[in-house]
Design an enzyme around this catalytic site. Sequence first.
Site, mmCIF file in Angstrom:
data_model
loop_
_atom_site.group_PDB
_atom_site.id
_atom_site.type_symbol
_atom_site.label_atom_id
_atom_site.label_comp_id
_atom_site.label_asym_id
_atom_site.label_seq_id
_atom_site.Cartn_x
_atom_site.Cartn_y
_atom_site.Cartn_z
ATOM 1 N N ARG A 27 0.118 8.728 -0.293
ATOM 2 C CA ARG A 27 1.514 8.665 0.157
ATOM 3 C C ARG A 27 2.373 8.192 -1.023
ATOM 4 O O ARG A 27 2.029 7.205 -1.673
ATOM 5 C CB ARG A 27 1.663 7.721 1.366
ATOM 6 C CG ARG A 27 0.890 8.212 2.599
ATOM 7 C CD ARG A 27 1.301 7.461 3.852
ATOM 8 N NE ARG A 27 2.634 7.840 4.289
ATOM 9 C CZ ARG A 27 3.290 7.206 5.268
ATOM 10 N NH1 ARG A 27 2.741 6.182 5.881
ATOM 11 N NH2 ARG A 27 4.496 7.600 5.629
ATOM 12 N N LYS A 39 12.139 3.935 6.450
ATOM 13 C CA LYS A 39 11.913 5.071 7.350
ATOM 14 C C LYS A 39 13.194 5.879 7.572
ATOM 15 O O LYS A 39 14.269 5.313 7.736
ATOM 16 C CB LYS A 39 11.371 4.527 8.680
ATOM 17 C CG LYS A 39 11.060 5.546 9.735
ATOM 18 C CD LYS A 39 10.180 6.683 9.268
ATOM 19 C CE LYS A 39 8.853 6.232 8.683
ATOM 20 N NZ LYS A 39 8.106 7.326 8.021
ATOM 21 N N ASP A 69 10.103 0.173 2.274
ATOM 22 C CA ASP A 69 8.919 0.709 1.586
ATOM 23 C C ASP A 69 9.031 0.559 0.076
ATOM 24 O O ASP A 69 8.026 0.543 -0.636
ATOM 25 C CB ASP A 69 8.721 2.176 1.951
ATOM 26 C CG ASP A 69 8.267 2.287 3.388
ATOM 27 O OD1 ASP A 69 9.123 2.266 4.284
ATOM 28 O OD2 ASP A 69 7.043 2.331 3.609
ATOM 29 N N GLY A 98 2.772 1.620 7.019
ATOM 30 C CA GLY A 98 3.553 0.429 6.700
ATOM 31 C C GLY A 98 3.184 -0.004 5.292
ATOM 32 O O GLY A 98 1.993 -0.127 4.958
ATOM 33 N N ALA A 99 4.209 -0.233 4.474
ATOM 34 C CA ALA A 99 3.966 -0.444 3.041
ATOM 35 C C ALA A 99 2.907 -1.524 2.732
ATOM 36 O O ALA A 99 1.960 -1.269 1.968
ATOM 37 C CB ALA A 99 5.289 -0.764 2.353
ATOM 38 N N GLN A 158 7.246 5.501 15.604
ATOM 39 C CA GLN A 158 6.704 4.165 15.348
ATOM 40 C C GLN A 158 7.376 3.085 16.202
ATOM 41 O O GLN A 158 6.765 2.067 16.508
ATOM 42 C CB GLN A 158 6.874 3.793 13.859
ATOM 43 C CG GLN A 158 5.963 4.548 12.919
ATOM 44 C CD GLN A 158 6.634 5.784 12.357
ATOM 45 O OE1 GLN A 158 7.502 6.379 12.998
ATOM 46 N NE2 GLN A 158 6.242 6.193 11.168
HETATM 47 O O1 MRU Z 1 5.724 6.067 7.585
HETATM 48 P P1 MRU Z 1 5.419 4.617 7.851
HETATM 49 O O2 MRU Z 1 5.142 4.347 9.294
HETATM 50 O O3 MRU Z 1 4.351 4.100 6.923
HETATM 51 O O4 MRU Z 1 6.768 3.884 7.484
HETATM 52 C C1 MRU Z 1 6.833 2.493 7.611
HETATM 53 C C2 MRU Z 1 8.179 1.940 7.373
HETATM 54 O O5 MRU Z 1 9.113 2.639 7.035
HETATM 55 C C3 MRU Z 1 8.316 0.452 7.457
HETATM 56 O O6 MRU Z 1 9.574 0.108 7.918
HETATM 57 C C4 MRU Z 1 8.086 -0.121 6.058
HETATM 58 O O7 MRU Z 1 6.826 0.245 5.575
HETATM 59 C C5 MRU Z 1 8.209 -1.573 6.030
HETATM 60 S S1 MRU Z 1 6.806 -2.311 6.780
HETATM 61 C C6 MRU Z 1 6.740 -3.940 6.690
#
Ligand code: MRU
Length: 378
Positions: free
Chosen positions: A90, A254, A243, A54-55, A202
Site C-alpha cells: 500500500r 481516508k 496516513d 490503518g497506518a 470502515q
Molecule cells: O484504508 P485504511 O482503512 O487503511 O485507511 C485508514 C485511515 O485512513 C485512517 O484514518 C488512518 O490510517 C489513520 S489510523 C490511526
Amino acid sequence: MKVNGAHTRTIWLSADGWSVEVIDQTRLPHRFTTSRLTSVADAARAITHMIVRGAPLIGATAAYGLALAMRDSSTDDNLADSARLLLATRPTAVNLRWVVDGLRATLESTPVHERCEIAYAQAARICDEDVAINHAIGEHGLALIEQHLQKKGSGPINVLTHCNAGWLATVDWGTALAPIYMAHDAGIDMHVWVDETRPRNQGFSLTAWELDQHGVPYTAVVDNVGGHLMQRGQVDFCITGTDRTTASGDVCNKIGTYLKALAARDNDIPFYVGLPGPSIDWSMDDGIAEIPIEERDPTEVTTMSGLSPEGELVSIQLTGHACPAANFAFDVTPARLITGLITERGLCPATPAGLRSLYPEASGDQGKSGPHRVTAKI
Ligand code: MRU
C-alpha cells in the site's frame, strides 16, 4: 481495548512464539475472527487485502512480516526481497516505509545469525511504542475535550469522525478515538457521529463496532450528512486520523476527509487530527502535489458486502456490471483547514513551525533526507 470485555490488541505473537495473530477486519462487525500469519507473504497479503489496515497497524504488521521473513531465511537477498514485497502493498501510509526501511537498515548491520531474534524484538518494540504514543495522544486530546466541555457548559460533546482511526487502526487505543475513549472513561458525556466511509465502510464496520464494544454512545450516518449536522449545531468538533502528514501540516487521510474539513471551516467548527509522530513525513511539504494516493480496485465501489438475511457474509452488485468506476482511497486536507494536530507530545498548529516546535530533532536538512523515524520521546 476490549472485545467482549477482554483486553485485546490488534496484533500479537501466537502461543507458538513465532507466528503472528491479527484480528481479521474484513469480517467485522459481523464476525470476530483472527488470522494467523506464518510468512512474509501472509503479512503482505493481510496488508493488501485490508485484513489489517490503518497506518500504525500496517507498520506493525510489516515489522512482524520482516521477522517472519528472517525466520525463514536471514540472508541479504531475502531481506531485500521481503522489504520490496512489503513496500509494494500500500503506497499512502508513511508508517509502512519507515518501518520497513528502518528495520531493514538495522538488520543489514546485524550478523546474519542474530537477525531473526533482533527482528522479532524490534517488531515487539514498535508495537509497544505505538501503544504508548496513542495513549499519550489520548491524554492530550482529553485535555482538549475538557476545554470544549467547559466552554459548552454541559454534555453531550458531539464529535464527528471519518473512517476508522480507533484501536483497530493501531496496535491499541487508536489515534483519533483515544481522546474519546479517555473522555468517556473520565465520565464526560460523549457522543460520536460515525461516517459510513464508502467504499470500504470502515466507519460502519469498524468504528461503530469498537465504540459499541467500549460503550461509547454513537450514531452512524452516511457520508453526505456531516455538513448538514454542522449547519444545525450538532457537531462540537471533528477529529480524524492521518496516513501521512507533511512537514508543513497537510494531512492525507481516508477519502472524504477533505470535504468534512471544508464543511467544518464553513461552519466555524474545530477540525482536529490525531497525529502520531511516525505518521509525519518530514521529506514532504506539499501534500497535494507529493503524497502518493492509492487507487484501489473499482469493484470496491461497484459492490458492497454485508450480511444476507440468512446470516451469510455476501457481496452485492450496486451498479450495472459494465459501469466504469474510480476508487481513490485517500485525499489531502490542506493545513489551513486544520485547527490543531494532537500528537503524543501535545497539541500544535498545522504549520511547519508548529510541528518543528514539538519535533525539534526532525528540523533542518535531516528532515529532508526521507521519511524520518521519530521515536517515542513522549
Ligand atoms: O484504508 P485504511 O482503512 O487503511 O485507511 C485508514 C485511515 O485512513 C485512517 O484514518 C488512518 O490510517 C489513520 S489510523 C490511526
